[in-house]
Each structure stands twice: as C-alpha cells, then as structure tokens.
Design an enzyme around this catalytic site. Structure first.
Site, PDB file in Angstrom:
ATOM      1  N   TYR A   6     -23.055  38.611   8.306  1.00 21.80           N
ATOM      2  CA  TYR A   6     -24.231  38.124   7.590  1.00 21.80           C
ATOM      3  C   TYR A   6     -25.341  37.933   8.618  1.00 21.80           C
ATOM      4  O   TYR A   6     -25.317  36.977   9.389  1.00 21.80           O
ATOM      5  CB  TYR A   6     -23.887  36.807   6.898  1.00 21.80           C
ATOM      6  CG  TYR A   6     -24.977  36.191   6.036  1.00 21.80           C
ATOM      7  CD1 TYR A   6     -26.242  35.947   6.528  1.00 21.80           C
ATOM      8  CD2 TYR A   6     -24.714  35.819   4.727  1.00 21.80           C
ATOM      9  CE1 TYR A   6     -27.230  35.374   5.742  1.00 21.80           C
ATOM     10  CE2 TYR A   6     -25.678  35.226   3.923  1.00 21.80           C
ATOM     11  CZ  TYR A   6     -26.940  35.013   4.446  1.00 21.80           C
ATOM     12  OH  TYR A   6     -27.901  34.429   3.658  1.00 21.80           O
ATOM     13  N   LYS A   9     -24.631  42.874   6.674  1.00 21.76           N
ATOM     14  CA  LYS A   9     -25.643  42.561   5.673  1.00 21.76           C
ATOM     15  C   LYS A   9     -26.941  42.348   6.435  1.00 21.76           C
ATOM     16  O   LYS A   9     -27.105  41.345   7.137  1.00 21.76           O
ATOM     17  CB  LYS A   9     -25.277  41.304   4.885  1.00 21.76           C
ATOM     18  CG  LYS A   9     -26.344  40.874   3.892  1.00 21.76           C
ATOM     19  CD  LYS A   9     -26.064  39.483   3.350  1.00 21.76           C
ATOM     20  CE  LYS A   9     -27.174  39.038   2.413  1.00 21.76           C
ATOM     21  NZ  LYS A   9     -27.044  37.623   2.027  1.00 21.76           N
ATOM     22  N   VAL A  16     -26.311  43.463  -0.977  1.00 16.64           N
ATOM     23  CA  VAL A  16     -25.903  42.102  -1.328  1.00 16.64           C
ATOM     24  C   VAL A  16     -27.107  41.469  -2.010  1.00 16.64           C
ATOM     25  O   VAL A  16     -28.118  41.188  -1.368  1.00 16.64           O
ATOM     26  CB  VAL A  16     -25.475  41.286  -0.099  1.00 16.64           C
ATOM     27  CG1 VAL A  16     -25.123  39.851  -0.518  1.00 16.64           C
ATOM     28  CG2 VAL A  16     -24.284  41.932   0.584  1.00 16.64           C
TER      29      VAL A  16
END
Length: 303
Positions: free
Chosen positions: A136, A164, A206
């Site tokens: 992330y 991401k 996402v």
C-alpha cells in the site's frame, strides 16, 4: 507465489450500526453486491474499512464473515496496518487463520521509515507469513513513499506481488514499469486517476467509490483496459466529481454516505469520525445526487 491479481478490487467499508457495533450482515450484503456486479477481488479492513478503529476480535469477525460470503468467487484480501514489525507478522498470521488469502500492507502507521527501513519492513513481513502481499503506497497520507528504487530491493521477495500506487503522481506508473518491467502488478489506488492509469498500463484498481457504484466502476475499468477510451471518458466524466471525494481526508464518511444514498447501506462511522453535518454534508449530498441523476439520465438514453 501464485496471485495473479487484476481487475477492480474495492476497498470495502466496514458497516456499523448506530450503536457502534459492527454490522456483519450489512457488510456481507455489500460484499455480495460487489461480487455480483463484477468486481475481481475484495479487500476488507482497508483504511476505508476503519482498520485502525477496530479491535482484533472485530477484525476477525469481519474477515470470517467476508470469507463466508465470498465463497471462493474472487480473491479475499485484508488490509494490514500495524506499528511494529513483530505485531505486523503476528497479525498477518492471525488474518491468514481467519481466512484472508492475501494482504494489502501499509507501512508502519506510527513511524516514518527511511528507504532502507521501508524495504526491510516488507521483507520481514513476507518472511514471517505465507500470504501474497500488495504494498500500500500512499505517501500523501502516511509520509512513506515506496519508490521504484525501493521496489528494486524487493524484487527477490516472491510473496510481494503487487503495489497499490497512490502517490498522486501519474508519472509514477510509467516509472514503475520502466524500472521493474512486469515484476509487480501495478494497481491504481486513486479513483480520480483510474482512466489515466489504465492508459499507462495498470492492470488493477483498488477503488473506494466502487462500494457505491460497482457496475459503473467495473465498466470504466473494462472499457479502459480494452482501449475504448472514447466510451470510457463519457462515463468517467460523469463519475469524476464523486471520485474526487475518494481523495479527501473524510473519504470514509463521504463514501459511506454515497453508499447510503445509492442503495441504503448504513452510513455510521466510528469516532473520532463523526457523521457529516451542515454545509459540508449538503455539498457532498449534492455531488452524490447529481451523479445519481446523471447516471439515471444516461441509462434512459441508452434504453
């Protein structure tokens, strides 16, 4: 590590009751709605799912409830946000035992690590659990940027399969591919950059606003992935004002309010987040209602 993640992976909101309890039934209903609308994966307990506000026992219930309703139809990932490496490894193992099939891993949420520490954080976590990992990367919110140079130091870690990308700099997508080729799957992590990111080659998204409008978001993704940008732009322009809400510090409240207005999901959040009020609420409601009306008009014309 076999985890060929691609497509739209909504960052699922954790539904709450007005008394602050987790509403597992409403959460399951929302997950089933997302899967029936064509998403390719589910991520529970992201930041948008109020990860840091939930107790471990509540997180267990959410993962187990999600596992039950997903039923193997799509991959089930869980967000993982911890302070220390030891705690992150321990939580990762617990989440796997609860049914998570992959992890979306935040950097340490209480310490701004330097590049060497950031690399070791992800390497140590991968060595301590058996699940595939999505990094992330949100330097705007967490102050830690997982750059292409840092990812280069993690190329040999098979469990790290995806990033991401949420730096907000659209040039980063190309930099990642130039530096690393196809070693890592690159997912867009910003709703109002998805079409631009698809043009540059991302293979996943996402998404926050997919919680409210899954069919429309899947359509934008599939059109963009197929190179049908003229068709995608028309829908993207309708959705972008709502997508901008995904980049606010109050995205949890905004997206839950969108879900509430679109299909009746509970909008309650856990303190310190409070329900929207006054002019701010009116502005957000206006954006959402305008999007609803524009989509309805578009659908009528198509019919």
């Amino acid at each position: 590590m076999k985890a060929n993640w691609a497509g739209v992976f909504p960052a699922v909101t954790t539904k709450l009751q007005e008394n602050n309890d987790v509403d597992l039934l409403a959460t399951q209903r929302s997950i089933d709605r997302l899967i029936q609308s064509g998403v390719s994966g589910i991520i529970v307990l992201p930041m948008l799912g109020e990860n840091a506000s939930l107790k471990l026992a509540e997180k267990e219930k959410v993962i187990r409830a999600a596992k039950e309703v997903v039923g193997g139809r799509v991959p089930l990932l869980s967000g993982l946000a911890e302070v220390s490496t030891e705690a992150a490894i321990d939580t990762a193992r617990k989440f796997q035992s609860f049914g998570a099939e992959g992890l979306m891993v935040f950097p340490s949420i209480a310490y701004k690590s330097d590049p060497r520490e950031t690399s070791e954080w992800y390497r140590a976590l991968a060595g301590g659990c058996d699940l595939p990992i999505m990094i992330y990367n949100n330097p705007i919110a967490y102050g830690v940027d997982v750059t292409p140079e840092i990812l280069r130091t993690l190329e040999d870690v098979d469990q790290i399969v995806c990033i991401k990308e949420e730096s907000g700099d659209i040039r980063r997508v190309t930099d990642l591919y130039n530096e690393l080729g196809d070693r890592f799957a690159v997912f867009c992590g910003v709703d109002d950059l998805i079409l631009e990111s698809l043009a540059l080659g991302v293979t996943g998204w996402v998404s926050g606003m997919t919680n409210a409008w899954p069919e429309e978001c899947v359509s934008i993704f599939e059109l963009g992935r197929a190179g049908k940008f003229v068709e995608a732009r028309e829908l993207y322009r309708i959705m972008t004002p709502a997508f901008h809400l995904d980049t606010s510090v109050k995205l949890v409240q905004y997206i839950k309010l969108a879900e509430h207005l679109v299909y009746g999901a509970p909008e309650w959040t856990r303190a310190p987040r409070l329900p929207l009020a006054g002019d701010e609420r009116e502005k957000v409601v206006s954006v959402i209602n305008k999007t609803i009306a524009s989509l309805r008009s578009r659908s009528s014309k198509a019919a």
